[in-house]
Design an enzyme around this catalytic site. Structure first.
Site, PDB file in Angstrom:
ATOM      1  CG  HIS A 192      -1.923   1.005   1.221  1.00  0.00           C
ATOM      2  ND1 HIS A 192      -3.080   0.855   0.496  1.00  0.00           N
ATOM      3  CD2 HIS A 192      -1.942   2.235   1.753  1.00  0.00           C
ATOM      4  CE1 HIS A 192      -3.775   1.957   0.618  1.00  0.00           C
ATOM      5  NE2 HIS A 192      -3.113   2.804   1.380  1.00  0.00           N
ATOM      6  NE  ARG A 295      -2.893  -6.075 -11.894  1.00  0.00           N
ATOM      7  CZ  ARG A 295      -1.906  -5.180 -11.937  1.00  0.00           C
ATOM      8  NH1 ARG A 295      -2.162  -3.899 -11.966  1.00  0.00           N
ATOM      9  NH2 ARG A 295      -0.634  -5.586 -11.943  1.00  0.00           N
ATOM     10  NE  ARG A 331      -4.869  -9.923 -15.404  1.00  0.00           N
ATOM     11  CZ  ARG A 331      -3.965  -9.648 -14.462  1.00  0.00           C
ATOM     12  NH1 ARG A 331      -2.680  -9.729 -14.741  1.00  0.00           N
ATOM     13  NH2 ARG A 331      -4.338  -9.261 -13.271  1.00  0.00           N
ATOM     14  CD  GLU A 421       0.742 -13.641 -15.261  1.00  0.00           C
ATOM     15  OE1 GLU A 421       1.054 -12.692 -14.535  1.00  0.00           O
ATOM     16  OE2 GLU A 421      -0.435 -13.967 -15.491  1.00  0.00           O
ATOM     17  CG  ASN A 444       4.094  -7.201 -10.998  1.00  0.00           C
ATOM     18  OD1 ASN A 444       5.084  -6.510 -11.206  1.00  0.00           O
ATOM     19  ND2 ASN A 444       2.866  -6.726 -11.039  1.00  0.00           N
ATOM     20  CG  ASP A 445       2.256 -13.330 -11.031  1.00  0.00           C
ATOM     21  OD1 ASP A 445       2.526 -13.622  -9.849  1.00  0.00           O
ATOM     22  OD2 ASP A 445       1.150 -12.898 -11.391  1.00  0.00           O
ATOM     23  NE  ARG A 455       2.578 -10.132  -7.274  1.00  0.00           N
ATOM     24  CZ  ARG A 455       1.798  -9.869  -8.320  1.00  0.00           C
ATOM     25  NH1 ARG A 455       1.577 -10.797  -9.228  1.00  0.00           N
ATOM     26  NH2 ARG A 455       1.266  -8.697  -8.490  1.00  0.00           N
ATOM     27  CB  CYS A 492       1.153  -5.075 -18.378  1.00  0.00           C
ATOM     28  SG  CYS A 492       0.831  -6.825 -18.132  1.00  0.00           S
TER      29      CYS A 492
HETATM   30  C1  PEP Z   1       2.190  -9.332 -13.396  1.00  0.00           C
HETATM   31  O1  PEP Z   1       2.171 -10.437 -12.872  1.00  0.00           O
HETATM   32  O2  PEP Z   1       3.235  -8.709 -13.684  1.00  0.00           O
HETATM   33  C2  PEP Z   1       0.935  -8.639 -13.710  1.00  0.00           C
HETATM   34  C3  PEP Z   1       0.918  -7.537 -14.411  1.00  0.00           C
HETATM   35  O3  PEP Z   1      -0.201  -9.170 -13.220  1.00  0.00           O
HETATM   36  P1  PEP Z   1      -0.660  -9.072 -11.669  1.00  0.00           P
HETATM   37  O4  PEP Z   1       0.263  -8.106 -10.993  1.00  0.00           O
HETATM   38  O5  PEP Z   1      -2.075  -8.621 -11.705  1.00  0.00           O
HETATM   39  O6  PEP Z   1      -0.488 -10.475 -11.227  1.00  0.00           O
HETATM   40 MG    MG Z   2       0.401 -11.620 -12.819  1.00  0.00          MG
END
Ligand code: PEP
Ligand code: MG
Length: 561
Positions: A192, A295, A331, A421, A444-445, A455, A492
Protein backbone atom coordinates in the site's frame (compact mmCIF):
# COMPACT_ATOMS: atom_id res chain seq x y z
CA UNK A 1 29.76 11.85 -0.04
CA UNK A 2 31.76 12.64 3.09
CA UNK A 3 34.50 10.27 4.22
CA UNK A 4 33.45 6.67 4.18
CA UNK A 5 34.03 6.22 7.90
CA UNK A 6 31.20 8.48 9.00
CA UNK A 7 28.86 7.54 6.15
CA UNK A 8 26.50 4.59 6.46
CA UNK A 9 24.36 3.40 3.59
CA UNK A 10 21.30 1.25 4.23
CA UNK A 11 19.69 -0.55 1.37
CA UNK A 12 16.07 -1.38 0.65
CA UNK A 13 13.93 -1.66 -2.45
CA UNK A 14 13.46 1.67 -4.19
CA UNK A 15 9.91 1.94 -5.50
CA UNK A 16 9.66 5.61 -6.48
CA UNK A 17 12.70 7.42 -7.86
CA UNK A 18 13.77 10.83 -6.59
CA UNK A 19 16.24 12.20 -4.08
CA UNK A 20 15.48 13.89 -0.77
CA UNK A 21 17.70 15.26 1.99
CA UNK A 22 15.86 16.06 5.19
CA UNK A 23 15.55 15.16 8.84
CA UNK A 24 14.21 11.80 9.92
CA UNK A 25 10.66 11.82 11.29
CA UNK A 26 9.29 8.75 13.03
CA UNK A 27 5.63 7.87 13.07
CA UNK A 28 4.22 8.02 16.59
CA UNK A 29 4.50 4.53 18.05
CA UNK A 30 1.56 2.23 18.41
CA UNK A 31 0.25 1.99 21.99
CA UNK A 32 1.32 -0.89 24.19
CA UNK A 33 -1.50 -3.38 24.09
CA UNK A 34 -3.31 -4.15 27.36
CA UNK A 35 -3.59 -7.67 28.72
CA UNK A 36 -6.69 -9.44 30.03
CA UNK A 37 -7.95 -8.06 33.31
CA UNK A 38 -11.60 -9.03 33.72
CA UNK A 39 -12.01 -6.79 36.73
CA UNK A 40 -14.77 -4.40 35.69
CA UNK A 41 -17.63 -4.80 38.17
CA UNK A 42 -20.94 -5.87 36.72
CA UNK A 43 -22.66 -2.57 37.51
CA UNK A 44 -19.89 -0.58 35.80
CA UNK A 45 -19.96 -2.53 32.56
CA UNK A 46 -22.58 -0.42 30.72
CA UNK A 47 -20.54 2.73 31.50
CA UNK A 48 -17.36 0.94 30.38
CA UNK A 49 -18.98 0.14 27.05
CA UNK A 50 -20.15 3.77 26.77
CA UNK A 51 -16.53 4.81 27.29
CA UNK A 52 -15.55 2.61 24.33
CA UNK A 53 -18.37 4.04 22.16
CA UNK A 54 -17.31 7.62 22.95
CA UNK A 55 -13.69 6.85 22.03
CA UNK A 56 -14.66 4.96 18.86
CA UNK A 57 -17.02 7.74 17.80
CA UNK A 58 -14.28 10.32 18.39
CA UNK A 59 -11.82 8.33 16.26
CA UNK A 60 -14.42 7.83 13.51
CA UNK A 61 -15.34 11.53 13.53
CA UNK A 62 -11.66 12.49 13.29
CA UNK A 63 -11.15 10.15 10.33
CA UNK A 64 -14.32 11.46 8.69
CA UNK A 65 -13.17 15.06 9.15
CA UNK A 66 -9.82 14.19 7.59
CA UNK A 67 -11.59 12.46 4.72
CA UNK A 68 -13.53 15.65 4.03
CA UNK A 69 -10.31 17.59 3.74
CA UNK A 70 -8.72 14.96 1.52
CA UNK A 71 -9.46 14.23 -2.13
CA UNK A 72 -9.82 11.23 -4.43
CA UNK A 73 -8.53 7.88 -3.25
CA UNK A 74 -7.16 9.42 -0.01
CA UNK A 75 -10.68 10.52 0.93
CA UNK A 76 -12.03 7.07 0.09
CA UNK A 77 -9.41 5.28 2.21
CA UNK A 78 -10.18 7.50 5.20
CA UNK A 79 -13.91 7.06 4.79
CA UNK A 80 -13.49 3.29 4.57
CA UNK A 81 -11.35 3.30 7.75
CA UNK A 82 -13.91 5.47 9.57
CA UNK A 83 -16.55 2.98 8.41
CA UNK A 84 -14.61 0.14 10.05
CA UNK A 85 -14.58 1.99 13.39
CA UNK A 86 -18.35 2.25 13.11
CA UNK A 87 -18.78 -1.40 12.10
CA UNK A 88 -21.65 -2.98 14.05
CA UNK A 89 -20.10 -6.44 14.13
CA UNK A 90 -16.85 -5.16 15.60
CA UNK A 91 -18.67 -3.04 18.18
CA UNK A 92 -20.83 -6.00 19.14
CA UNK A 93 -17.70 -8.08 19.74
CA UNK A 94 -16.37 -5.32 22.01
CA UNK A 95 -19.65 -5.23 23.94
CA UNK A 96 -19.48 -8.98 24.45
CA UNK A 97 -15.98 -8.76 25.91
CA UNK A 98 -16.94 -5.79 28.13
CA UNK A 99 -20.00 -7.61 29.40
CA UNK A 100 -17.71 -10.41 30.60
CA UNK A 101 -15.82 -7.87 32.74
CA UNK A 102 -12.99 -6.82 30.43
CA UNK A 103 -11.88 -3.21 30.24
CA UNK A 104 -12.82 -1.22 27.13
CA UNK A 105 -9.13 -1.25 26.10
CA UNK A 106 -8.76 -5.01 26.34
CA UNK A 107 -12.19 -5.63 24.81
CA UNK A 108 -11.02 -3.62 21.79
CA UNK A 109 -8.05 -5.97 21.44
CA UNK A 110 -10.24 -9.08 21.77
CA UNK A 111 -12.74 -7.88 19.15
CA UNK A 112 -9.98 -6.88 16.75
CA UNK A 113 -8.13 -10.20 17.14
CA UNK A 114 -11.37 -11.99 16.27
CA UNK A 115 -11.83 -9.98 13.08
CA UNK A 116 -8.14 -10.21 12.14
CA UNK A 117 -8.38 -14.01 12.38
CA UNK A 118 -11.50 -13.98 10.18
CA UNK A 119 -9.87 -11.73 7.58
CA UNK A 120 -6.69 -13.78 7.57
CA UNK A 121 -8.67 -16.97 7.04
CA UNK A 122 -10.39 -15.34 4.06
CA UNK A 123 -6.91 -14.57 2.68
CA UNK A 124 -5.92 -12.34 -0.25
CA UNK A 125 -7.17 -8.79 -0.25
CA UNK A 126 -9.18 -9.37 2.93
CA UNK A 127 -5.98 -10.38 4.70
CA UNK A 128 -4.37 -7.13 3.58
CA UNK A 129 -7.12 -5.24 5.39
CA UNK A 130 -5.88 -6.50 8.74
CA UNK A 131 -3.48 -3.53 8.75
CA UNK A 132 -6.54 -1.25 8.80
CA UNK A 133 -8.11 -3.26 11.62
CA UNK A 134 -5.01 -3.03 13.80
CA UNK A 135 -4.78 0.64 12.94
CA UNK A 136 -8.27 1.42 14.24
CA UNK A 137 -7.66 -0.74 17.33
CA UNK A 138 -4.56 1.33 18.16
CA UNK A 139 -6.29 4.62 17.54
CA UNK A 140 -9.21 3.68 19.81
CA UNK A 141 -6.93 2.39 22.58
CA UNK A 142 -4.86 5.60 22.47
CA UNK A 143 -8.08 7.61 22.65
CA UNK A 144 -9.33 5.57 25.62
CA UNK A 145 -6.08 6.29 27.45
CA UNK A 146 -6.05 9.96 26.51
CA UNK A 147 -2.81 9.47 24.54
CA UNK A 148 -1.91 11.14 21.23
CA UNK A 149 -3.28 9.31 18.20
CA UNK A 150 -0.60 6.99 16.80
CA UNK A 151 0.67 7.64 13.33
CA UNK A 152 2.13 10.62 11.56
CA UNK A 153 3.07 13.62 13.66
CA UNK A 154 2.75 17.22 12.47
CA UNK A 155 5.96 18.10 10.64
CA UNK A 156 7.75 21.45 10.70
CA UNK A 157 9.86 22.04 7.62
CA UNK A 158 10.73 18.99 5.54
CA UNK A 159 10.93 15.43 6.78
CA UNK A 160 11.60 11.88 5.66
CA UNK A 161 9.02 9.57 7.21
CA UNK A 162 10.37 6.36 8.75
CA UNK A 163 7.88 3.67 9.73
CA UNK A 164 7.65 -0.06 10.13
CA UNK A 165 4.89 0.12 7.53
CA UNK A 166 2.37 2.86 6.97
CA UNK A 167 -1.32 2.27 7.52
CA UNK A 168 -3.66 3.20 4.67
CA UNK A 169 -5.09 6.00 6.85
CA UNK A 170 -1.58 7.41 7.39
CA UNK A 171 -0.63 7.29 3.74
CA UNK A 172 -3.95 8.82 2.75
CA UNK A 173 -3.23 12.00 4.67
CA UNK A 174 0.44 12.48 4.03
CA UNK A 175 1.19 16.17 4.07
CA UNK A 176 3.11 16.49 0.83
CA UNK A 177 4.13 20.09 1.65
CA UNK A 178 6.34 18.68 4.40
CA UNK A 179 6.92 14.99 3.67
CA UNK A 180 9.69 14.61 1.08
CA UNK A 181 10.26 10.84 1.15
CA UNK A 182 9.01 7.61 2.70
CA UNK A 183 11.09 4.78 4.10
CA UNK A 184 9.50 1.62 5.51
CA UNK A 185 11.09 -1.34 7.24
CA UNK A 186 8.57 -3.77 5.76
CA UNK A 187 6.38 -3.72 2.67
CA UNK A 188 7.20 -4.62 -0.91
CA UNK A 189 7.01 -3.02 -4.35
CA UNK A 190 3.25 -3.68 -4.48
CA UNK A 191 2.45 -2.74 -0.87
CA UNK A 192 0.00 0.00 0.00
CA UNK A 193 2.79 2.41 0.88
CA UNK A 194 4.41 1.86 -2.53
CA UNK A 195 1.16 2.40 -4.39
CA UNK A 196 0.40 5.68 -2.60
CA UNK A 197 3.99 6.90 -2.96
CA UNK A 198 3.75 6.28 -6.69
CA UNK A 199 0.48 8.21 -6.84
CA UNK A 200 1.98 11.14 -4.94
CA UNK A 201 5.29 10.81 -6.74
CA UNK A 202 7.14 10.78 -3.41
CA UNK A 203 10.59 9.14 -3.35
CA UNK A 204 10.00 5.86 -1.54
CA UNK A 205 12.03 2.90 -0.31
CA UNK A 206 10.45 -0.20 1.21
CA UNK A 207 11.81 -3.31 2.95
CA UNK A 208 14.86 -1.58 4.42
CA UNK A 209 14.71 -3.74 7.53
CA UNK A 210 14.93 -2.85 11.19
CA UNK A 211 18.42 -1.30 10.92
CA UNK A 212 16.82 2.08 10.18
CA UNK A 213 15.63 2.12 13.79
CA UNK A 214 19.19 3.15 14.66
CA UNK A 215 18.59 6.50 12.99
CA UNK A 216 17.55 8.97 15.68
CA UNK A 217 14.67 11.37 15.01
CA UNK A 218 15.82 14.67 13.48
CA UNK A 219 19.09 13.31 12.04
CA UNK A 220 19.61 14.47 8.43
CA UNK A 221 19.37 11.59 5.92
CA UNK A 222 19.81 11.35 2.17
CA UNK A 223 17.24 9.14 0.44
CA UNK A 224 17.71 7.94 -3.12
CA UNK A 225 14.50 6.28 -4.28
CA UNK A 226 16.04 5.02 -7.53
CA UNK A 227 18.92 3.22 -5.84
CA UNK A 228 16.89 2.29 -2.78
CA UNK A 229 19.47 3.76 -0.40
CA UNK A 230 19.25 5.70 2.85
CA UNK A 231 22.54 7.43 3.65
CA UNK A 232 23.52 8.70 7.09
CA UNK A 233 26.33 11.21 7.42
CA UNK A 234 26.12 12.36 3.80
CA UNK A 235 28.13 15.45 2.86
CA UNK A 236 25.47 18.22 2.96
CA UNK A 237 26.77 19.98 -0.18
CA UNK A 238 26.79 16.81 -2.24
CA UNK A 239 23.41 15.78 -0.86
CA UNK A 240 21.87 19.13 -1.76
CA UNK A 241 23.39 18.90 -5.27
CA UNK A 242 21.81 15.46 -5.69
CA UNK A 243 18.44 16.87 -4.60
CA UNK A 244 18.76 19.76 -7.08
CA UNK A 245 19.52 17.29 -9.88
CA UNK A 246 16.51 15.22 -8.91
CA UNK A 247 14.29 18.35 -8.95
CA UNK A 248 15.52 19.19 -12.45
CA UNK A 249 14.46 15.72 -13.51
CA UNK A 250 11.04 16.26 -11.93
CA UNK A 251 10.68 19.47 -13.96
CA UNK A 252 11.57 17.59 -17.15
CA UNK A 253 8.97 14.99 -16.30
CA UNK A 254 6.31 17.64 -15.75
CA UNK A 255 7.01 19.07 -19.21
CA UNK A 256 7.07 15.74 -21.03
CA UNK A 257 4.31 15.16 -23.56
CA UNK A 258 3.49 11.81 -25.22
CA UNK A 259 3.46 9.69 -27.20
CA UNK A 260 6.37 7.63 -25.95
CA UNK A 261 9.46 7.56 -28.13
CA UNK A 262 13.23 7.49 -27.83
CA UNK A 263 15.32 10.53 -28.82
CA UNK A 264 15.72 9.10 -32.34
CA UNK A 265 11.98 8.57 -32.73
CA UNK A 266 11.66 4.84 -32.00
CA UNK A 267 8.08 4.48 -30.78
CA UNK A 268 7.25 2.72 -27.54
CA UNK A 269 3.57 2.77 -26.74
CA UNK A 270 2.98 3.93 -23.15
CA UNK A 271 -0.24 2.65 -21.61
CA UNK A 272 -2.00 2.63 -18.25
CA UNK A 273 -2.78 -0.21 -15.84
CA UNK A 274 -6.29 0.20 -14.45
CA UNK A 275 -8.56 -1.68 -12.06
CA UNK A 276 -11.96 -0.16 -12.84
CA UNK A 277 -13.87 2.62 -14.57
CA UNK A 278 -12.81 5.27 -12.03
CA UNK A 279 -9.14 4.48 -12.43
CA UNK A 280 -9.60 4.46 -16.20
CA UNK A 281 -11.16 7.92 -16.15
CA UNK A 282 -8.26 9.25 -14.07
CA UNK A 283 -5.78 7.54 -16.40
CA UNK A 284 -7.39 9.11 -19.45
CA UNK A 285 -6.08 12.50 -18.24
CA UNK A 286 -2.49 11.19 -18.30
CA UNK A 287 -0.20 11.10 -21.35
CA UNK A 288 -1.11 7.52 -22.23
CA UNK A 289 -2.13 5.94 -25.51
CA UNK A 290 -4.69 3.65 -23.93
CA UNK A 291 -4.97 0.87 -21.37
CA UNK A 292 -2.33 -1.86 -21.40
CA UNK A 293 -3.81 -3.90 -18.55
CA UNK A 294 -7.35 -3.82 -17.20
CA UNK A 295 -7.34 -6.25 -14.26
CA UNK A 296 -11.00 -7.37 -14.40
CA UNK A 297 -10.81 -9.42 -11.20
CA UNK A 298 -10.36 -6.22 -9.21
CA UNK A 299 -14.01 -5.34 -9.89
CA UNK A 300 -15.27 -8.55 -8.31
CA UNK A 301 -13.15 -9.05 -5.20
CA UNK A 302 -16.10 -8.82 -2.88
CA UNK A 303 -18.71 -10.31 -5.23
CA UNK A 304 -20.01 -13.66 -4.02
CA UNK A 305 -22.17 -14.70 -7.00
CA UNK A 306 -20.92 -14.63 -10.57
CA UNK A 307 -22.35 -11.46 -12.18
CA UNK A 308 -24.49 -12.08 -15.27
CA UNK A 309 -23.22 -11.25 -18.76
CA UNK A 310 -25.17 -7.95 -18.87
CA UNK A 311 -23.88 -6.85 -15.48
CA UNK A 312 -20.29 -7.72 -16.42
CA UNK A 313 -20.66 -5.90 -19.75
CA UNK A 314 -21.77 -2.77 -17.86
CA UNK A 315 -18.69 -2.94 -15.62
CA UNK A 316 -16.29 -3.39 -18.57
CA UNK A 317 -17.99 -0.67 -20.62
CA UNK A 318 -17.06 1.90 -17.96
CA UNK A 319 -13.41 1.28 -18.76
CA UNK A 320 -13.97 1.23 -22.53
CA UNK A 321 -15.94 4.48 -22.30
CA UNK A 322 -12.98 6.23 -20.65
CA UNK A 323 -10.92 5.38 -23.75
CA UNK A 324 -13.37 5.64 -26.65
CA UNK A 325 -10.63 6.34 -29.21
CA UNK A 326 -7.77 4.24 -27.86
CA UNK A 327 -6.61 0.70 -27.43
CA UNK A 328 -7.76 -1.19 -24.33
CA UNK A 329 -6.15 -4.48 -23.32
CA UNK A 330 -8.55 -6.31 -21.02
CA UNK A 331 -7.43 -9.34 -19.05
CA UNK A 332 -9.80 -12.17 -18.21
CA UNK A 333 -10.21 -13.03 -14.53
CA UNK A 334 -6.89 -13.51 -12.79
CA UNK A 335 -8.63 -14.88 -9.72
CA UNK A 336 -6.69 -16.76 -7.09
CA UNK A 337 -3.51 -16.45 -5.06
CA UNK A 338 -3.53 -12.92 -3.59
CA UNK A 339 -6.81 -12.06 -5.38
CA UNK A 340 -9.33 -14.75 -4.45
CA UNK A 341 -12.80 -14.41 -5.96
CA UNK A 342 -15.54 -16.18 -4.03
CA UNK A 343 -17.40 -17.42 -7.10
CA UNK A 344 -14.33 -18.53 -9.04
CA UNK A 345 -11.77 -20.02 -6.70
CA UNK A 346 -11.50 -23.23 -4.76
CA UNK A 347 -12.01 -22.73 -1.05
CA UNK A 348 -8.70 -23.96 0.08
CA UNK A 349 -5.38 -24.60 -1.59
CA UNK A 350 -2.09 -25.57 -0.02
CA UNK A 351 -0.13 -23.23 -2.22
CA UNK A 352 -2.43 -20.81 -4.04
CA UNK A 353 0.28 -18.97 -6.01
CA UNK A 354 1.00 -22.29 -7.70
CA UNK A 355 -2.61 -23.36 -7.67
CA UNK A 356 -5.75 -23.04 -9.73
CA UNK A 357 -5.44 -19.33 -10.55
CA UNK A 358 -5.86 -17.26 -13.70
CA UNK A 359 -6.76 -19.17 -16.85
CA UNK A 360 -6.43 -22.47 -14.97
CA UNK A 361 -9.81 -21.89 -13.31
CA UNK A 362 -11.47 -22.12 -16.70
CA UNK A 363 -10.20 -25.66 -17.30
CA UNK A 364 -12.78 -26.98 -14.92
CA UNK A 365 -15.31 -24.24 -15.60
CA UNK A 366 -15.18 -23.13 -19.22
CA UNK A 367 -18.53 -21.35 -18.87
CA UNK A 368 -17.00 -18.87 -16.46
CA UNK A 369 -14.53 -17.84 -19.15
CA UNK A 370 -16.93 -17.90 -22.10
CA UNK A 371 -19.51 -15.82 -20.23
CA UNK A 372 -16.80 -13.29 -19.48
CA UNK A 373 -15.72 -13.25 -23.13
CA UNK A 374 -19.36 -12.78 -24.17
CA UNK A 375 -19.61 -9.83 -21.79
CA UNK A 376 -16.36 -8.33 -23.12
CA UNK A 377 -17.58 -8.71 -26.72
CA UNK A 378 -20.87 -7.07 -25.79
CA UNK A 379 -19.16 -4.19 -23.98
CA UNK A 380 -16.80 -3.65 -26.91
CA UNK A 381 -19.60 -3.47 -29.50
CA UNK A 382 -19.38 -0.30 -31.53
CA UNK A 383 -15.74 0.47 -30.70
CA UNK A 384 -14.18 1.64 -33.94
CA UNK A 385 -10.86 0.79 -35.59
CA UNK A 386 -9.16 3.52 -33.54
CA UNK A 387 -10.19 1.78 -30.37
CA UNK A 388 -9.07 -1.84 -30.66
CA UNK A 389 -10.07 -4.18 -27.84
CA UNK A 390 -7.46 -6.81 -27.10
CA UNK A 391 -8.17 -9.65 -24.69
CA UNK A 392 -5.51 -11.57 -22.82
CA UNK A 393 -5.45 -14.55 -20.52
CA UNK A 394 -3.39 -14.61 -17.31
CA UNK A 395 -1.11 -17.48 -16.27
CA UNK A 396 -0.83 -19.17 -19.68
CA UNK A 397 1.79 -21.92 -19.39
CA UNK A 398 1.32 -24.12 -22.46
CA UNK A 399 0.66 -23.83 -26.19
CA UNK A 400 -2.58 -25.84 -25.77
CA UNK A 401 -3.90 -23.23 -23.36
CA UNK A 402 -2.99 -20.42 -25.75
CA UNK A 403 -4.66 -22.19 -28.67
CA UNK A 404 -7.82 -22.96 -26.68
CA UNK A 405 -8.11 -19.40 -25.35
CA UNK A 406 -7.43 -17.86 -28.78
CA UNK A 407 -10.12 -20.03 -30.35
CA UNK A 408 -12.73 -18.90 -27.80
CA UNK A 409 -11.78 -15.25 -28.42
CA UNK A 410 -11.81 -15.50 -32.20
CA UNK A 411 -15.26 -17.17 -32.17
CA UNK A 412 -16.46 -13.92 -30.63
CA UNK A 413 -14.52 -11.59 -32.93
CA UNK A 414 -12.05 -10.68 -30.17
CA UNK A 415 -8.28 -10.21 -30.58
CA UNK A 416 -6.51 -12.82 -28.41
CA UNK A 417 -3.29 -12.50 -26.48
CA UNK A 418 -1.63 -13.89 -23.37
CA UNK A 419 0.26 -12.74 -20.35
CA UNK A 420 3.78 -14.10 -20.31
CA UNK A 421 4.33 -14.54 -16.59
CA UNK A 422 5.13 -18.22 -16.17
CA UNK A 423 8.71 -19.16 -17.12
CA UNK A 424 7.37 -22.14 -19.12
CA UNK A 425 5.53 -19.70 -21.42
CA UNK A 426 8.82 -17.96 -22.19
CA UNK A 427 10.58 -21.21 -22.96
CA UNK A 428 7.66 -22.30 -25.19
CA UNK A 429 7.10 -18.87 -26.75
CA UNK A 430 7.80 -20.15 -30.28
CA UNK A 431 4.92 -22.63 -29.90
CA UNK A 432 2.58 -20.32 -27.98
CA UNK A 433 2.87 -17.15 -30.04
CA UNK A 434 1.66 -18.48 -33.42
CA UNK A 435 -1.80 -18.87 -31.84
CA UNK A 436 -1.94 -15.28 -30.62
CA UNK A 437 -2.03 -11.69 -31.87
CA UNK A 438 0.02 -10.20 -29.00
CA UNK A 439 1.60 -10.97 -25.64
CA UNK A 440 2.23 -8.90 -22.53
CA UNK A 441 4.92 -9.81 -20.03
CA UNK A 442 3.76 -9.76 -16.41
CA UNK A 443 7.06 -9.04 -14.73
CA UNK A 444 5.57 -9.25 -11.22
CA UNK A 445 4.68 -12.91 -11.53
CA UNK A 446 7.44 -13.74 -13.99
CA UNK A 447 9.91 -12.54 -11.35
CA UNK A 448 8.09 -14.41 -8.56
CA UNK A 449 8.10 -17.69 -10.46
CA UNK A 450 11.59 -17.33 -11.93
CA UNK A 451 13.19 -16.49 -8.61
CA UNK A 452 10.92 -18.88 -6.66
CA UNK A 453 10.23 -16.00 -4.29
CA UNK A 454 6.80 -14.96 -3.02
CA UNK A 455 6.08 -11.49 -4.43
CA UNK A 456 4.28 -10.53 -1.21
CA UNK A 457 7.16 -11.40 1.11
CA UNK A 458 8.96 -8.29 2.38
CA UNK A 459 11.93 -10.45 3.30
CA UNK A 460 12.45 -11.55 -0.28
CA UNK A 461 12.24 -8.11 -1.92
CA UNK A 462 15.88 -8.41 -3.08
CA UNK A 463 14.83 -11.48 -5.09
CA UNK A 464 11.46 -10.26 -6.32
CA UNK A 465 13.24 -7.48 -8.14
CA UNK A 466 12.57 -7.20 -11.89
CA UNK A 467 16.19 -6.07 -12.36
CA UNK A 468 17.24 -9.66 -11.75
CA UNK A 469 19.24 -10.54 -14.86
CA UNK A 470 17.51 -13.93 -14.92
CA UNK A 471 14.20 -12.14 -15.50
CA UNK A 472 15.72 -9.79 -18.08
CA UNK A 473 17.07 -12.79 -19.99
CA UNK A 474 13.56 -14.20 -20.15
CA UNK A 475 12.28 -10.84 -21.40
CA UNK A 476 14.91 -10.88 -24.14
CA UNK A 477 13.92 -14.40 -25.14
CA UNK A 478 10.25 -13.38 -25.29
CA UNK A 479 11.03 -10.34 -27.46
CA UNK A 480 13.09 -12.45 -29.86
CA UNK A 481 10.25 -14.94 -30.16
CA UNK A 482 7.75 -12.10 -30.65
CA UNK A 483 9.83 -10.65 -33.49
CA UNK A 484 10.09 -14.09 -35.06
CA UNK A 485 6.32 -14.66 -34.78
CA UNK A 486 5.59 -11.11 -35.92
CA UNK A 487 3.48 -10.16 -32.88
CA UNK A 488 3.95 -7.23 -30.47
CA UNK A 489 5.40 -7.81 -27.01
CA UNK A 490 4.39 -5.50 -24.17
CA UNK A 491 5.29 -5.33 -20.50
CA UNK A 492 2.55 -4.65 -17.95
CA UNK A 493 4.18 -5.50 -14.61
CA UNK A 494 5.62 -2.94 -12.20
CA UNK A 495 8.88 -3.04 -14.20
CA UNK A 496 7.18 -0.79 -16.74
CA UNK A 497 6.97 1.97 -14.11
CA UNK A 498 10.75 2.23 -13.62
CA UNK A 499 12.24 4.79 -16.05
CA UNK A 500 15.71 3.24 -16.18
CA UNK A 501 14.33 -0.26 -16.56
CA UNK A 502 12.01 1.03 -19.30
CA UNK A 503 15.13 1.87 -21.36
CA UNK A 504 16.46 -1.64 -20.78
CA UNK A 505 13.14 -3.18 -21.83
CA UNK A 506 13.08 -1.01 -24.94
CA UNK A 507 16.60 -2.13 -25.76
CA UNK A 508 15.50 -5.74 -25.35
CA UNK A 509 12.77 -5.17 -27.95
CA UNK A 510 9.61 -4.52 -25.92
CA UNK A 511 7.03 -2.59 -28.01
CA UNK A 512 4.80 -1.18 -25.28
CA UNK A 513 4.97 -0.49 -21.56
CA UNK A 514 1.96 -0.35 -19.29
CA UNK A 515 2.15 0.99 -15.75
CA UNK A 516 0.31 3.07 -13.16
CA UNK A 517 -0.78 6.18 -15.04
CA UNK A 518 1.16 8.37 -12.59
CA UNK A 519 4.42 6.65 -13.51
CA UNK A 520 4.11 7.09 -17.26
CA UNK A 521 5.48 10.63 -17.59
CA UNK A 522 8.66 9.65 -15.73
CA UNK A 523 9.14 6.75 -18.12
CA UNK A 524 8.36 8.89 -21.19
CA UNK A 525 10.77 11.66 -20.14
CA UNK A 526 13.59 9.15 -19.60
CA UNK A 527 13.00 7.40 -22.93
CA UNK A 528 13.04 10.75 -24.73
CA UNK A 529 16.63 11.27 -23.58
CA UNK A 530 18.18 8.13 -25.09
CA UNK A 531 18.32 6.70 -28.58
CA UNK A 532 17.52 3.11 -29.43
CA UNK A 533 21.17 2.15 -29.85
CA UNK A 534 21.92 3.36 -26.32
CA UNK A 535 18.91 1.40 -25.02
CA UNK A 536 20.42 -1.70 -26.62
CA UNK A 537 23.80 -1.03 -25.03
CA UNK A 538 22.36 -0.60 -21.57
CA UNK A 539 20.19 -3.69 -22.05
CA UNK A 540 23.34 -5.67 -22.86
CA UNK A 541 25.02 -4.27 -19.75
CA UNK A 542 22.05 -5.22 -17.56
CA UNK A 543 21.98 -8.74 -18.99
CA UNK A 544 25.68 -9.12 -18.32
CA UNK A 545 25.39 -8.12 -14.65
CA UNK A 546 25.80 -10.69 -11.90
CA UNK A 547 22.76 -9.56 -9.99
CA UNK A 548 19.90 -7.09 -9.70
CA UNK A 549 21.83 -4.44 -7.76
CA UNK A 550 24.72 -4.47 -10.22
CA UNK A 551 22.33 -4.29 -13.19
CA UNK A 552 20.46 -1.33 -11.71
CA UNK A 553 23.59 0.59 -10.77
CA UNK A 554 25.38 -0.05 -14.05
CA UNK A 555 22.40 1.17 -16.05
CA UNK A 556 21.91 4.21 -13.85
CA UNK A 557 25.54 5.20 -14.30
CA UNK A 558 25.32 4.70 -18.06
CA UNK A 559 22.16 6.80 -18.25
CA UNK A 560 23.81 9.61 -16.29
CA UNK A 561 26.90 9.67 -18.50
C1 PEP B 1 2.19 -9.33 -13.40
O1 PEP B 1 2.17 -10.44 -12.87
O2 PEP B 1 3.24 -8.71 -13.68
C2 PEP B 1 0.93 -8.64 -13.71
C3 PEP B 1 0.92 -7.54 -14.41
O3 PEP B 1 -0.20 -9.17 -13.22
P1 PEP B 1 -0.66 -9.07 -11.67
O4 PEP B 1 0.26 -8.11 -10.99
O5 PEP B 1 -2.07 -8.62 -11.70
O6 PEP B 1 -0.49 -10.48 -11.23
MG1 MG C 1 0.40 -11.62 -12.82
Amino acid sequence: MSDALSTTVMKGTGVVAGTAYARAVRVRPRPELPTADGTVAEGDRPAEYDRFITAADTVAARLDARSEQAEGSAAEVLKATAGMVADRGWRKAVRKAVSSGQSAEYATVVATDKFVAMFEAAGGVMAERTTDLRDIRDRVIAELRGEAEPGLPEIDGEGVIFAEDLSPADTATLDTDHVVALVTELGGPTSHTAIIARQLNLPCIVAVGATVRDIPADEMVLVDGALGTVTRGADPDLALAAVAESRERAALIAQWRGPGRTSDGHRVQLLANVADGNAARLASDAQVEGVGLYRTEMSFLSTTEEPGVDEQARVYRRVFDAFPESKVVIRTLDAGSDKPIAYANLDEEENPALGVRGLRIAHGNEGLLTRQLDAIARAAEGRGDNAPTWVMAPMVATAEEAKWFAGLCRERGLTPGAMIEVPAAVLMADKIMPHLDFVSIGTNDLTQYTMAADRLSPRLAHLTDPWQPAVLRLVRHTCEAGAEAGIPVGVCGEAGADPALACVLTGLGVNSLSAAATAVAGVGAQLAEVDLERCREIADAALAAEGAAEARETVRTMLRA
